[in-house]
Design an enzyme around this catalytic site. Structure first.
Site, PDB file in Angstrom:
ATOM      1  N   ASP A 265     -12.034   8.134 -35.887  1.00 40.93           N
ATOM      2  CA  ASP A 265     -10.625   8.302 -35.486  1.00 40.93           C
ATOM      3  C   ASP A 265      -9.715   8.321 -36.714  1.00 40.93           C
ATOM      4  OD1 ASP A 265      -8.668   8.741 -33.596  1.00 40.93           O
ATOM      5  OD2 ASP A 265      -8.404   6.632 -33.081  1.00 40.93           O
TER       6      ASP A 265
ATOM      7  N   LEU B 290       5.689  -1.665 -32.397  1.00 39.90           N
ATOM      8  CA  LEU B 290       5.377  -0.818 -33.558  1.00 39.90           C
ATOM      9  C   LEU B 290       4.704   0.484 -33.154  1.00 39.90           C
ATOM     10  CD1 LEU B 290       3.992  -3.568 -35.972  1.00 39.90           C
ATOM     11  CD2 LEU B 290       6.271  -2.531 -36.002  1.00 39.90           C
TER      12      LEU B 290
ATOM     13  N   GLY C 212      -0.217   3.537 -27.460  1.00 36.93           N
ATOM     14  CA  GLY C 212      -1.167   4.609 -27.199  1.00 36.93           C
ATOM     15  C   GLY C 212      -1.815   4.387 -25.856  1.00 36.93           C
TER      16      GLY C 212
ATOM     17  N   GLY D 197      -3.459   0.826 -25.565  1.00 38.24           N
ATOM     18  CA  GLY D 197      -2.688  -0.411 -25.652  1.00 38.24           C
ATOM     19  C   GLY D 197      -1.469  -0.226 -26.526  1.00 38.24           C
TER      20      GLY D 197
END
Length: 330
Positions: free
Chosen positions: A155, A40, A43, A46
């Site tokens: 984030d 899916l 980054g 992970g």
């Protein structure tokens, strides 16, 4: 006093969860228990896979972090914060399953079949205003809940907002790997994204900068711009970025309501929406509004009807395209 108590309570609960989880970390290999359907997302920290349970068939999202490049504490901290916050309807649900394999650490969370907000955004168009407002309300509520616990997400961006239907009637905040307590001293900036607040580029001393809720306000404001336009307002909030400097001059000029002074890429917004952005994106962090600021503007129109950039701007836009890039996963 209530905020202090909430802050203390959150820290204590997360610490207890960390201790318990580290003592009871299961060991297993993914393929022994789950079928991997597809990747899916990926980054630098992970990747996330769509999996189903081999026996029950339950579809889930599996976050895998490589042991070679990750500290166990950082992985467990993200898991425990996610678990602690998951009671809120606009926070991602957790399955309470965390483990280590030979090469990875992993945990399971609910699957969003419509992926994330980034997948819905049409380049240079964005998404419809009613969907923007639904998303804004829900993420404001989620961040308000997070902040009440004394935590800062750090984030906020479209790819960290999961979408459970294409009209944004239900969205959820995810990815708490950078979440920290308010007041935690930040000493190192790993890189600048369009969502990174300008004050993070101004400190270079050994004392560092205390993390505050207004970092989320800034990132939330940039996110709202992105999902309404389909591009970034600037590349980074540092000296030398033309679009950021133009915006900062406009906000500081005191002429914010004069149409002729509004930077070109902000002219698509109504005066009310511009007022909202000026609060969320105040260059001075002490003057920046809270994430709940958007709730005061829900009854106003945000985008100007039939807005189009002037034809004489087309040439300039071609030159701008490198900085005002279409949204891409960071």
């Amino acid at each position: 006093a209530m905020n202090l108590n909430a802050d203390k309570e959150a820290s204590e609960v997360v610490e207890e969860l960390l201790e318990l989880t580290s003592q009871n970390l299961a060991k297993m290999e993914v393929k022994d228990h789950y079928n991997i359907i597809q990747e899916l997302g990926q980054g630098k920290y992970g990747r996330v896979l769509m999996v189903t349970h081999r026996i029950r068939g339950t579809p889930m999202a599996l976050k895998l972090v490589p042991k070679q490049t990750s500290k166990l504490w950082n992985f467990l901290y993200e898991y425990c914060v996610s678990l602690y916050l998951s009671s809120h309807p606009n926070m991602v649900n957790m399955f309470g399953i965390v483990f280590e394999s030979q090469e990875h650490y992993g945990f399971l969370q609910e699957l969003a079949l419509d992926r994330d907000l980034l997948a819905l955004i049409q380049p240079r168009i964005g998404i419809p205003e009613d969907a923007v407002k639904r998303c804004a309300r829900q993420i404001s509520n989620a961040l308000g809940f997070l902040h009440c616990k004394g935590l800062v997400h750090r984030d906020i961006k479209p790819e960290n907002i999961l979408v459970f239907d294409k009209d944004c009637r239900w969205v959820k905040l995810t990815d708490f790997g950078l979440t920290r307590r308010k007041g935690t001293i930040l000493r190192l900036i790993s890189g600048f994204l369009p969502y990174t607040a300008p004050e993070l580029g101004h400190f270079c001393n050994s004392e560092g900068l205390p993390i505050d809720f207004n970092l989320d306000s800034w990132a939330f404001g940039v996110t709202l711009f992105c999902i309404q336009t389909g591009y970034f307002p600037w590349e980074k909030c540092l000296p030398g970025d033309f679009f950021y400097e133009e915006f900062a001059r406009w906000v500081k000029s005191g002429e914010a309501k004069e149409p002729c002074t509004i930077p070109r890429h902000w002219r698509r917004f109504t005066p009310e929406a511009l007022s909202m952005f000026q609060k969320l994106l105040a260059v001075d962090p002490k003057k920046r509004g809270t994430v709940e600021e958007v709730l005061n503007y829900m009854d106003f129109q945000w985008k100007v009807d039939n807005w189009k950039e002037k034809e004489d701007d087309d040439e300039e836009e071609e030159e701008d395209s490198e900085c005002l890039s279409e949204l891409e996963e960071s």
